[in-house]
Structure formats: C-alpha cells, structure tokens
Design a protein around this motif. Structure first.
Motif, mmCIF file in Angstrom:
data_model
loop_
_atom_site.group_PDB
_atom_site.id
_atom_site.type_symbol
_atom_site.label_atom_id
_atom_site.label_comp_id
_atom_site.label_asym_id
_atom_site.label_seq_id
_atom_site.Cartn_x
_atom_site.Cartn_y
_atom_site.Cartn_z
ATOM 1 N N SER A 463 0.855 -1.190 0.000
ATOM 2 C CA SER A 463 0.000 0.000 0.000
ATOM 3 C C SER A 463 0.893 1.243 0.000
ATOM 4 C CB SER A 463 -0.918 0.000 1.227
ATOM 5 O OG SER A 463 -0.155 -0.054 2.412
ATOM 6 N N THR A 464 0.348 2.340 -0.482
ATOM 7 C CA THR A 464 1.106 3.591 -0.470
ATOM 8 C C THR A 464 0.660 4.421 0.727
ATOM 9 O OG1 THR A 464 -0.495 4.491 -2.028
ATOM 10 C CG2 THR A 464 1.587 3.701 -2.942
ATOM 11 N N ILE A 465 1.654 4.922 1.453
ATOM 12 C CA ILE A 465 1.406 5.606 2.711
ATOM 13 C C ILE A 465 1.853 7.052 2.597
ATOM 14 C CG2 ILE A 465 1.978 5.630 5.192
ATOM 15 C CD1 ILE A 465 0.540 3.065 4.297
ATOM 16 N N GLU A 466 1.032 7.960 3.100
ATOM 17 C CA GLU A 466 1.488 9.340 3.311
ATOM 18 C C GLU A 466 1.463 9.594 4.804
ATOM 19 O OE1 GLU A 466 0.112 12.719 0.888
ATOM 20 O OE2 GLU A 466 -0.421 13.671 2.801
ATOM 21 N N LEU A 467 2.589 10.032 5.322
ATOM 22 C CA LEU A 467 2.674 10.333 6.746
ATOM 23 C C LEU A 467 3.050 11.800 6.906
ATOM 24 C CD1 LEU A 467 3.037 9.777 9.814
ATOM 25 C CD2 LEU A 467 5.339 8.945 9.288
ATOM 26 N N VAL A 468 2.196 12.558 7.594
ATOM 27 C CA VAL A 468 2.536 13.939 7.939
ATOM 28 C C VAL A 468 2.994 13.944 9.388
ATOM 29 C CG1 VAL A 468 1.701 16.308 8.218
ATOM 30 C CG2 VAL A 468 0.902 14.918 6.290
ATOM 31 N N TRP A 526 5.973 21.128 9.918
ATOM 32 C CA TRP A 526 5.552 19.777 9.532
ATOM 33 C C TRP A 526 6.335 19.302 8.310
ATOM 34 C CZ3 TRP A 526 3.805 19.510 4.526
ATOM 35 C CH2 TRP A 526 3.426 20.729 3.938
ATOM 36 N N THR A 527 6.356 17.996 8.130
ATOM 37 C CA THR A 527 6.977 17.374 6.970
ATOM 38 C C THR A 527 6.072 16.236 6.512
ATOM 39 O OG1 THR A 527 9.232 17.983 7.539
ATOM 40 C CG2 THR A 527 8.978 15.994 6.229
ATOM 41 N N ALA A 528 5.814 16.165 5.203
ATOM 42 C CA ALA A 528 4.989 15.086 4.642
ATOM 43 C C ALA A 528 5.886 14.145 3.852
ATOM 44 C CB ALA A 528 3.909 15.660 3.736
ATOM 45 N N ILE A 529 5.799 12.842 4.157
ATOM 46 C CA ILE A 529 6.593 11.854 3.429
ATOM 47 C C ILE A 529 5.664 10.812 2.807
ATOM 48 C CG2 ILE A 529 8.620 12.170 4.919
ATOM 49 C CD1 ILE A 529 7.927 9.477 6.263
ATOM 50 N N ARG A 530 6.114 10.218 1.713
ATOM 51 C CA ARG A 530 5.355 9.132 1.087
ATOM 52 C C ARG A 530 6.266 7.942 0.822
ATOM 53 N NH1 ARG A 530 1.180 11.547 -3.479
ATOM 54 N NH2 ARG A 530 -0.022 12.845 -2.028
ATOM 55 N N PHE A 531 5.735 6.757 0.983
ATOM 56 C CA PHE A 531 6.473 5.547 0.617
ATOM 57 C C PHE A 531 5.505 4.425 0.301
ATOM 58 C CE2 PHE A 531 6.010 3.012 4.554
ATOM 59 C CZ PHE A 531 5.652 3.997 5.488
ATOM 60 N N ARG A 532 6.017 3.433 -0.436
ATOM 61 C CA ARG A 532 5.231 2.245 -0.756
ATOM 62 C C ARG A 532 5.681 1.122 0.168
ATOM 63 N NH1 ARG A 532 2.198 0.235 -4.825
ATOM 64 N NH2 ARG A 532 2.461 2.113 -6.081
ATOM 65 N N ALA A 533 4.739 0.511 0.867
ATOM 66 C CA ALA A 533 5.063 -0.518 1.868
ATOM 67 C C ALA A 533 5.342 -1.859 1.191
ATOM 68 C CB ALA A 533 3.930 -0.631 2.879
ATOM 69 N N ASP A 534 6.448 -1.914 0.411
ATOM 70 C CA ASP A 534 6.744 -3.122 -0.359
ATOM 71 C C ASP A 534 7.835 -3.976 0.289
ATOM 72 O OD1 ASP A 534 8.835 -1.488 -0.749
ATOM 73 O OD2 ASP A 534 8.700 -1.414 -2.929
#
Ligand code: C2O
Length: 610
Positions: A463-468, A526-534
């Motif tokens: 799944s693709t995650i965005e974490l702020v 704040w900082t927003a990051i995205r990653f794919r949980a692969d």
C-alpha cells in the motif's frame, strides 16, 4: 569481478570467493564481503582525558565497510564488552530481511556479552554512503562507522569522477562514560549533560583545549604546533575530491563547511541528487551527504568546521569541531583560514537548503514517487511528563507521537510476531491524534494526557502511505530528524506552522522530491513523506534478487510460510538519541504479500535469544 580484486582495492578487507555457492545462487557479478567486528572496550584519550570506550576492533570511529551494489555482506559481530548490544546498518533496506536490521528489542534481542551474531544481508538497488551504529541506549556515541557502496562494476557515477574520496564522520564526545551520562539523565528525569565536544573523524580539532598537544616535539616547526587531536586531509591543486559526510552525532543537527571551498551536493542517504553548489551543508543525525570539492584555491591550509544548528527555544550548543584541508607541500606552520558557517539559529538557511535537495530523477535513476495514496497518517510530535517521585521535579520528561510515548518491549517485536507470542505489543497505533488542536500555538503545559504503551501501526502489503509529521508546542517546539527503517521515503512537502490538509498538498513536489531515510521536521512545522510498503515484499525491480537464506532453509522456509502470518516490523524514530530514549518512536508492522517471494525470510539460526 569485484570478488577477485577487492582486497587490492580496499586493504584490510577479507574477501571470500565461495565460488560454488556464488554460481548457484547469485547473479554473476555479486560478491560476498565478510567482516569480523569485535566489540571491545579500549582506552581512548581526547581533550586530555583518557577513558574506556566501546569500540569495534579497537578503532574509533569504527572500520568502514566497503561493498558494491549487488554484494552479499556477512558481518560477524562478537561482543566482548560488558554491555549487551546490537548493530544497525542505517539506511540499508533489508528487503524481507528484518533479522539483519539490528535495532535492539525491535528486530532482535541484543547480542549478550561473550556471544556472536552474523548480520547477513544483500545490498540491492542502493549505492552511495550509509553508515552503521550500535542500536541500544547511547552506545552509538562511540560505536559507529561508514558504509561505502560503490556502483556495480562498469557503472560510473552520474557526476564527474573524483580523483579521490574521503569519509568524514561527524560525532560527539563526552569526558565521562556516555552510558552513565544517559542513566544520570533518566534518574533526574531531565536532559543529561551536553557533549563536551563535537568531532570530525573522532577528533575535536584545535578550537578545543588539549588538541594542540604536540605529538612529538620534533614536529614543532617554526614554533607552530602539530595537532594531535585534529583530522587533516591532504589535497593536490586542481584535483576533485568526493567527501562522504555522515552525521553520527547523538543529539545535534550540524552545519559543515570548508573555508574558501564550495561544495557540490551529489547524493544524500545513498540516493543521487540534482547537483547544486553551496557554501555549507546542513546534516541531521542519521543523514549522509556526498559532496564534490575542488582543490581550486591558493595552496594553503583551510579549516573544515562543524557546528550545531538549533532554532528552538532551548539551550544552544555552540561548540565547533574543526579539521584541516591541507594542500600538498604546504608546511604545518601556516595558520589555517577560518571557515564561515551559518548562524546557529539560521532557520532561513535550513529551509532554503532543504528546498534545493531534489532527487536526480534521471531515466537511469527515476524518482518513483507514489502519486496516489492508499492510507493517510498524521502523527503529532510532542513532549510530556510522567510522574517520578525520585526525579528532580517529581516528573520525568517523555517524548510522544500522537501523545503516546513508546515503551520498549522485553522481547524483540519481530520475533514476538514471527513466533506468535501474545501480549508483547498492540497493532493499534492511531492514524491521527485523538483530538485536533492548535499544534503550534502557545506552549501547552496543562493536562497533556500522555500515555505510555507499545503500539504499532499495521500496514497492508504494497500500500502507499502518506505520513505527515507535525511538530507541536506540547512543552516546546523543536526540530526532529525522523528515521524510518526498511525503506526510503520521498519528502513531498514541508512547512512552518500547522499542516493544512486542504491547501498544503497542492504545493507538494510529486516529480523530483528528495528520497531519503531520515528527514528533519522543522521546529514548529511539519513534513509530509510518502512511501510504498513493499518490504517484506520483494521489490518489483529486483526479480533477480537472490534469496539469501534459500541454501540453508529451503525446506523450513516453505513450512514456515504456510504456518505463520508474517509481517515485517520496521522501526521509526527521532534520531536524536535523547528523544528516542524518551519514547519518540513507533514501528510499522508491514504485512506479507501474497506471492512466494513477498514474505519475511525465516530467522537465521544464530539470532540472539532474549
Ligand atoms: Cu540510525 Cu534506528 O537508527
């Protein structure tokens, strides 16, 4: 082939051919690099104080690991010290292989005194500079070193070839025993003593007392001292040098510069960047930065300098570590030129510098930024207090995510899950804070409602995650370098004040944001990051990735994949050791994928027991 000539390339490195095994289970170019790490106590003297410190192989900083992209690495760690410990290979993705990641009580139990454990991992899809460090309490103050990953043979750097390269490890030094410093802080419930010096390759430099002590009286030329506790690097006019800079400090973001010489930033956290020129770099604990520097100034001696950046309303540590860039043939009698660094509270510099960091995003090294998000997470960062009758103020400081201070378990989380042990953790970490508030308004001190627990977030495979990550004024605002194990992420946005879920995403960079493993959340921002949980799933671009346990575990593995519902447990924490110790951490429990190569590998047989 790397395996044949690596000991000429990197003296002191043990290479093994294991030809048969290599042919059977590895792509033609991959080599096996073996290292022995003896964790031991040695007396080391800095600033006129000698003290016993924990080292690897008696060296401080520890030995550099040299590998090529695609290699398999075996590091046998034998613990001769009185502390139980583990080592983390910071920034290595460890596909499906959390067992080799290293954080104590997260993926493994510590290696007890007198015992050994072999970290066995493949270096896949990464090249550049990373590093390793002890991952338990504050032992990493002296137990750290560089990891240099060269590109595959015949693959050049995507920037001008340097004539030579040098590792620059930035660190901190305490006069007293660092484990005692930490314990003292815990006892008081307050921050313990600041370090007594910053260091460049383990040396504080001549701005600190005692560094000017002559090594040998004959080295005093024209009454100018030869510096004992000073790192010096010799350069030749007209040549280009690649500096692999690593911030191994425990608690300080650092500026780093060399007098009179500009840097061209080409890579961070083992990811190539769009090159840009700067007079100084900013580097947070956990981060690495590769820069090119040209010896194009009047031959002489130039100071390199490292000093903290801190724009929070808390005591500022202003101590400057220095080293010397020395042109060949220039006598030590010449006084070095001083380096200019940004002011220690220069938030402007920090914002602009971070804005310039972009992924290279070339056809060969594309930035695979998740465009669509499956799950949005919003975590607030703050401080809290716990009652502590024996502490100085009757309270102990805590640090929190969504107002939860993480409690370290007694059993490693990955083991607990793999062997189905109940009650070690709960996979119910909240996706957002219970009640929204004005995060960066006036300082909040009353009824913080902080809880202490071992709670993780469960993440669906691929799944693709965005974490702020939102800093708050719970007690005080401060900058926090957040590190995620097992993944790189893209820093798609950052800002000062409260994150606005409607307006801010419109300004995200979804084209060439920087990809890294550690990113600083700005003070009160704040900082927003995205990653794919692969991960644990095999990465789609690594189909020829060899299963490093297959040769020993083929049968067992099949059995285990059938009977266990596996997850990977990937730690995420602030890389300021002070805050990690106060609980500013959590972990992602990433589920297995459906495919046969999308599950966590079985644990190695020598995994340390709890
Ligand atoms: Cu470099 Cu979990 O740390």
């Amino acid at each position: 082939m790397a395996s044949r000539n690596c000991s000429n390339f990197f003296p002191g490195l043990t290479c093994s051919l294991f030809l048969l095994l290599g042919l059977l289970s590895f792509p033609a170019e991959a080599a096996i690099k073996k290292y022995q790490f003896d964790v031991q106590v040695n007396n080391v003297s800095r600033l006129c104080h000698a003290k016993p410190i924990v080292t690897v192989n008696g060296r401080f900083p520890g030995p550099t690991i040299y590998v090529r992209e695609g290699d398999r690495v075996l590091v046998n760690v034998t613990n001769h010290a009185q502390y139980n410990m583990s080592i983390h290979w910071h920034g290595l993705k460890q596909y499906r292989n959390g067992w080799a990641d290293g954080p104590a009580y997260i993926t493994q139990c510590p290696i007890k005194t007198g015992n050994s454990y072999t970290y066995d991992f493949n270096v896949t899809g990464q090249r550049g500079t990373l590093w390793w460090h002890a991952h338990i309490f504050w032992l990493r103050a002296t137990v750290y070193g560089a990891i240099v990953i060269m590109p595959k043979p015949g693959t050049p750097f995507p920037f001008p070839q340097p004539n030579r390269e040098e590792v620059i490890l930035l660190g901190e030094w305490w006069h007293t025993d660092v484990e005692e410093v930490e314990k003292q802080g815990q006892k008081m419930g307050l921050p313990p003593n600041m370090s007594d010096a910053h260091t460049i390759n383990g040396k504080p430099g001549p701005l600190f007392p005692c560094s000017e002590k002559p090594l040998n009286p004959t080295y005093i030329i024209n009454s100018a001292p030869f510096y004992l506790d000073t790192f010096a690097m010799e350069v030749e006019s007209g040549k280009t040098y690649l500096l692999r800079i690593i911030n191994a400090a425990l608690n300080d973001e650092l500026f780093f510069a060399i007098a009179g010489h500009n840097f061209t930033v080409v890579e961070v956290d083992a990811v190539y960047t769009k090159p840009f020129t700067t007079e100084a770099i900013l580097i947070a604990p956990g981060q690495t930065t590769n820069v090119l520097v040209q010896a194009n100034q009047k031959p002489g001696r130039y100071f390199m300098a490292a000093r903290p950046f801190n724009d929070a309303p808390i005591p500022v540590d202003n101590k400057t570590a220095t080293g010397i860039l020395q042109y060949k043939g220039i006598p030590n009698s010449l006084l070095p030129t001083l380096a200019q660094l940004p002011a220690s509270n220069d938030s402007e510099f920090a914002l602009n510098y971070n804005k310039k960091l972009r992924s290279l995003n070339s056809p060969k090294f594309p930035a695979d930024v998740p465009q669509k998000v499956d799950r949005k997470l919003f975590y607030t960062i703050g401080f809290g207090k716990d009652s502590c009758p024996t502490c100085v103020n009757g309270t102990r400081l805590l640090a929190t995510l969504n107002n939860i201070s993480f409690v370290m378990p007694q059993t490693a989380l990955l083991q607990a899950h793999y062997f189905n042990l109940k009650g070690v953790f709960k996979a119910d970490f909240p996706d957002k804070p219970p009640k929204p508030f004005n995060y960066t308004g006036a300082p909040l001190t009353a009824s913080l409602g902080t809880s202490r627990a071992t709670r993780l977030s469960k993440i669906a495979f691929n799944s693709t995650i965005e974490l702020v990550l939102q800093d708050t004024n719970l007690l005080t605002v401060e900058s926090h370098p957040f590190h995620l194990h097992g993944y790189n992420f893209f820093v798609v946005g950052t800002g000062i004040g409260n994150f606005d879920p409607v307006k801010d995403p419109a300004n995200y960079n979804l084209v060439d944001p920087i990809e890294r493993n550690t990113a600083a959340v700005p003070t009160g921002g704040w900082t927003a990051i995205r990653f794919r949980a692969d991960n644990p799933g095999i990465h789609p671009s690594f189909f020829n990735f060899s299963d490093l346990h297959t040769h020993t575990h083929t049968k067992k593995k099949k059995k285990l994949t059938v009977y266990f519902d596996c997850i990977g447990v990937w730690f995420m924490h602030c890389h300021l050791e002070l805050h990690t110790g106060w609980g500013l951490k959590t972990a992602f429990a990433v589920e297995d994928g459906p495919g046969p190569d999308q599950s966590v590998l079985p644990p190695p047989t020598d995994l340390p027991p709890c």
